[in-house]
Design an enzyme around this catalytic site. Structure first.
Site: not given
Ligand code: NAD
Length: 319
Positions: A8, A142, A146, A34
């Site tokens: 990702g 979600y 988690k 990704d």
């Molecule tokens: P994002 O949505 O910006 O990025 C997620 C990435 O995962 C995307 O690039 C998407 O293409 C990829 N993806 C989706 N399905 C996929 C698959 N089947 N195979 C491979 N890649 C796939 O998310 P983010 O903000 O970068 O978050 C990353 C992690 O951090 C997640 O677990 C999220 O729950 C956690 N998180 C993020 C935040 C935040 O504020 N950004 C806060 C708490 C937790």
């Protein structure tokens, strides 16, 4: 961490994390992946990018083996608002993707990191000073993925000895990549609109308090936790981390100190408001400070100045 596979990697966190990891460990030691490449995304144009759909176990395993990685940083997931719109898909990607990643870590004896979230808490969790160990009965899909993910990571540590580590991120605020459909997205969108329009229509009510953190601090925290001595980790999955508890009104006031004419209005989105209401107002991060030295640098004032400076350069708009 010497050679790392990031899943990702083109998302909000990955876009900045891959850059920081490459600076620290070298370009060839950080394999970004990704589900598909993105046109104009610099990370997907270079030779250390691989297409990996985390639902495809064999491809995922093949890429981890081929690059002889010793660590997986698993970021691929659907975020809170998207998960609420597509709950079945969120369960499949967030859980099956995680199980695949953990299985590969077990089979290849890899260190493992994946983010959890303040979404792992729920309406019965204490809202103020939310303890590290407390009630976790989330009401969103979600959050359910988690908290299940935290339990699975603990299971792989306790049962198979996989070195799993995680932290519960609050809303992450960045000027580099746009957020991927979360409940805290307003805290990024507001800076763009402040510069572009001088006003912002917020989808949460003015006194909805939630934890937030500037992306630079989140990236530092990921590296710090992954480099921490295992014997110091009294908790693994997952540490509370945050650097501020703010509401839309408080954030708007911070922006008004820099852009006095900025105005905020409210048009509540009931789905995201419900999710936000079920999350804590302010979590306690003492365990992360004690066990691995978590110490974020940006408070609301410093972050607001930095966001407006960086975005005004990016958008070519003067505040
Ligand atoms: P994002 O949505 O910006 O990025 C997620 C990435 O995962 C995307 O690039 C998407 O293409 C990829 N993806 C989706 N399905 C996929 C698959 N089947 N195979 C491979 N890649 C796939 O998310 P983010 O903000 O970068 O978050 C990353 C992690 O951090 C997640 O677990 C999220 O729950 C956690 N998180 C993020 C935040 C935040 O504020 N950004 C806060 C708490 C937790």
């Amino acid at each position: 961490m010497k050679k790392i596979l990031v899943t990702g990697a083109l998302g909000q966190i990955g876009s900045e994390l891959v850059h920081a990891l490459r600076k620290k460990y070298g370009d060839d030691n950080v394999i970004a992946s990704d589900i598909r490449p993105l046109e104009n995304h610099p990370i997907s144009q270079d030779e250390n990018f691989e297409i990996v759909d985390v639902m495809d176990y064999h491809r995922f395993l093949y890429v981890a083996k081929r690059h002889e990685v010793d660590t997986i940083i698993h970021l691929a997931a659907l975020l809170s608002a998207v998960a609420e719109a597509f709950p079945k898909r969120a369960w499949e990607i967030n859980m099956t993707g995680l199980v695949h990643a953990l299985e590969i870590a077990r089979e290849l004896k890899l260190q493992f990191f994946t983010p959890s979230s303040i979404g792992a808490f729920g309406p019965t969790t204490p809202k103020i000073n939310t303890p590290q160990v407390t009630i976790q009965r989330p009401s969103s899909m979600y959050g359910i993925t988690k908290v299940s993910g935290e339990l699975l990571c603990d299971y792989y540590f306790n049962t198979f000895g996989v070195d799993t580590r995680s932290m519960r991120f609050p809303g992450l605020i960045s000027h580099v990549s746009l957020p991927g459909g979360g409940t805290t997205d307003y805290a990024v969108d507001i800076y763009y609109d402040a510069l572009r329009k001088g006003s912002y229509e917020c989808f949460l009510s003015e006194d909805t308090f939630m934890d937030m953190m500037y992306m630079d601090d989140a990236i530092d925290a990921i590296i710090q936790l992954n480099e921490a001595q295992a014997e110091n980790l009294h908790h693994r999955n997952a540490y509370n981390v945050s650097s501020m508890s703010i509401s839309p009104r408080v954030l708007a006031e911070a922006i008004q100190k820099e852009i006095p004419d900025f105005e905020i209005s409210y048009q509540i989105d009931p789905i995201r408001q419900n999710i936000a209401n079920s999350w804590p107002d302010q979590i306690d991060c003492q365990a992360a400070k004690d066990d691995w030295g978590f110490s974020p640098k940006y408070d609301l004032t410093a972050m607001t100045k930095e966001m407006l400076t960086q975005l005004s350069n990016k958008l070519l708009i003067k505040p």
